[in-house]
Enzyme design. Structure first.
Site, PDB file in Angstrom:
ATOM      1  N   LYS A 139      18.097  -6.150 -20.210  1.00  0.00           N
ATOM      2  CA  LYS A 139      18.836  -6.363 -18.953  1.00  0.00           C
ATOM      3  C   LYS A 139      17.988  -5.964 -17.742  1.00  0.00           C
ATOM      4  CE  LYS A 139      22.364  -3.625 -19.887  1.00  0.00           C
ATOM      5  NZ  LYS A 139      22.054  -3.096 -21.235  1.00  0.00           N
ATOM      6  N   ARG A 175      30.722  -1.306 -17.827  1.00  0.00           N
ATOM      7  CA  ARG A 175      30.551  -0.960 -19.234  1.00  0.00           C
ATOM      8  C   ARG A 175      31.899  -0.722 -19.905  1.00  0.00           C
ATOM      9  NH1 ARG A 175      25.356   1.240 -18.545  1.00  0.00           N
ATOM     10  NH2 ARG A 175      24.048   1.648 -20.290  1.00  0.00           N
ATOM     11  N   ARG A 208      10.037   1.977 -25.820  1.00  0.00           N
ATOM     12  CA  ARG A 208      10.179   1.716 -24.386  1.00  0.00           C
ATOM     13  C   ARG A 208       9.628   2.871 -23.546  1.00  0.00           C
ATOM     14  NH1 ARG A 208      15.913   0.123 -21.759  1.00  0.00           N
ATOM     15  NH2 ARG A 208      16.539   2.259 -22.209  1.00  0.00           N
ATOM     16  N   ARG A 230      12.189   7.862 -21.642  1.00  0.00           N
ATOM     17  CA  ARG A 230      13.475   8.432 -21.224  1.00  0.00           C
ATOM     18  C   ARG A 230      13.986   9.384 -22.299  1.00  0.00           C
ATOM     19  NH1 ARG A 230      17.246   3.497 -19.344  1.00  0.00           N
ATOM     20  NH2 ARG A 230      18.701   4.829 -20.467  1.00  0.00           N
ATOM     21  N   ARG A 289      24.060   6.332 -28.604  1.00  0.00           N
ATOM     22  CA  ARG A 289      24.401   5.428 -27.497  1.00  0.00           C
ATOM     23  C   ARG A 289      24.934   4.109 -28.024  1.00  0.00           C
ATOM     24  NH1 ARG A 289      18.980   4.917 -24.633  1.00  0.00           N
ATOM     25  NH2 ARG A 289      19.897   3.556 -23.083  1.00  0.00           N
TER      26      ARG A 289
HETATM   27  P1  AMP Z   1      21.298   2.782 -18.766  1.00  0.00           P
HETATM   28  O1  AMP Z   1      20.042   3.017 -18.012  1.00  0.00           O
HETATM   29  O2  AMP Z   1      22.072   1.596 -18.240  1.00  0.00           O
HETATM   30  O3  AMP Z   1      21.094   2.700 -20.258  1.00  0.00           O
HETATM   31  O4  AMP Z   1      22.243   4.051 -18.499  1.00  0.00           O
HETATM   32  C1  AMP Z   1      21.845   5.352 -18.880  1.00  0.00           C
HETATM   33  C2  AMP Z   1      23.062   6.236 -19.021  1.00  0.00           C
HETATM   34  O5  AMP Z   1      23.757   6.334 -17.761  1.00  0.00           O
HETATM   35  C3  AMP Z   1      24.115   5.740 -20.000  1.00  0.00           C
HETATM   36  O6  AMP Z   1      23.814   6.111 -21.331  1.00  0.00           O
HETATM   37  C4  AMP Z   1      25.373   6.422 -19.460  1.00  0.00           C
HETATM   38  O7  AMP Z   1      25.392   7.793 -19.805  1.00  0.00           O
HETATM   39  C5  AMP Z   1      25.159   6.325 -17.954  1.00  0.00           C
HETATM   40  N1  AMP Z   1      25.705   5.056 -17.402  1.00  0.00           N
HETATM   41  C6  AMP Z   1      25.009   4.046 -16.820  1.00  0.00           C
HETATM   42  N2  AMP Z   1      25.827   3.048 -16.424  1.00  0.00           N
HETATM   43  C7  AMP Z   1      27.080   3.433 -16.770  1.00  0.00           C
HETATM   44  C8  AMP Z   1      28.374   2.839 -16.648  1.00  0.00           C
HETATM   45  N3  AMP Z   1      28.542   1.616 -16.099  1.00  0.00           N
HETATM   46  N4  AMP Z   1      29.441   3.539 -17.113  1.00  0.00           N
HETATM   47  C9  AMP Z   1      29.302   4.761 -17.654  1.00  0.00           C
HETATM   48  N5  AMP Z   1      28.120   5.370 -17.827  1.00  0.00           N
HETATM   49  C10 AMP Z   1      27.001   4.730 -17.381  1.00  0.00           C
END
Ligand code: AMP
Length: 222
Positions: free
Chosen positions: A14, A89, A128, A161, A172
């Site tokens: 994404k 999400r 990654r 990360r 996750r």
């Molecule tokens: P990502 O970089 O999109 O994988 O997001 C990293 C982390 O941020 C996720 O594992 C969640 O803990 C939090 N996070 C990001 N976007 C959301 C969302 N839309 N709703 C809830 N938690 C989020």
């Protein structure tokens, strides 16, 4: 205002695709994960609040997440639209976004689901690396940087990360895929959902996404 939503498992591509689409379409790429990571780096109150959820691979509560997203969507650079990456999400987040956009007389233009089998996801995430300065994304297998350990774009150091460690990746995936199913069902019901095969090379996935976004009259035949 044109709002696009990119959907898919963590590691489906994404972020990579959103960066290309943002450049091509001239609208900003807004990733809630990036907004949260910036808050954690800066040590703000919000950052302290969300860090524990992120470290556990859990979703941040909807109220906090919707607040930060709508705030960002109100910035002047998003007046013509935005590409949302990692939001919504949950069904509640999708409904909050719909309500906000309806108040502006628009809706989500397309929800683009990048579909990748889950066994490929674990492999991708553990390879990654992102740059420290801006979160540009690399992968040891599919998208290595030109110079080892350095970002091609801003030359900052590449780091892994915390939540890309194998055990967090599995947590996750387990916790987030159920909610993702609800979001997919939501956009299937509104008619905005489009599925794209994310198992292909990056450039082919980009082409497939742009093809969906072109007005019907411009699309290639066949
Ligand atoms: P990502 O970089 O999109 O994988 O997001 C990293 C982390 O941020 C996720 O594992 C969640 O803990 C939090 N996070 C990001 N976007 C959301 C969302 N839309 N709703 C809830 N938690 C989020």
């Amino acid at each position: 205002m044109r709002v696009l939503v990119l959907l898919g498992a963590p590691g489906a591509g994404k972020g990579t695709q959103a960066q290309v689409l943002a450049r091509t379409l001239g609208i900003p790429h807004i990733a809630t994960g990036d907004l949260f990571r910036a808050a954690v780096r800066e040590g703000t109150t919000l950052g302290r609040e969300v860090k524990e959820y992120m470290d556990r691979g859990e979703l941040v509560p909807d109220g906090v997440t919707v607040g930060i997203l709508l705030d960002r969507l109100s910035a002047s650079d998003a007046r013509d639209g935005a590409i949302l990456d990692g939001f919504p999400r949950t069904r509640a987040q999708a409904e909050a976004l719909d309500a906000e956009l309806a108040a502006r007389g628009v809706g989500v233009d397309r929800a683009l689901y990048i579909d990748v089998p889950s066994e490929d996801i674990v492999r991708r995430l553990s390879g990654r690396w992102i740059c420290e300065a801006a979160g540009h994304v690399y992968n040891v297998a599919s998208r290595p940087p030109r110079a080892a350990g350095r970002c091609d774009i801003d030359e900052s150091a590449l780091v892994q990360r915390d939540d890309d460690r194998a055990e967090t990746v599995r947590a996750r995936l387990g916790q987030q895929m159920g909610a993702l199913g609800e979001v997919v069902a939501h956009y299937r019901a509104t008619g905005a959902l489009v599925m794209v095969d994310g198992g292909k090379p990056i450039a082919e996935v980009t082409e497939a996404l742009l093809d969906v976004l072109r007005p019907a009259a411009e699309r290639r035949v066949g």
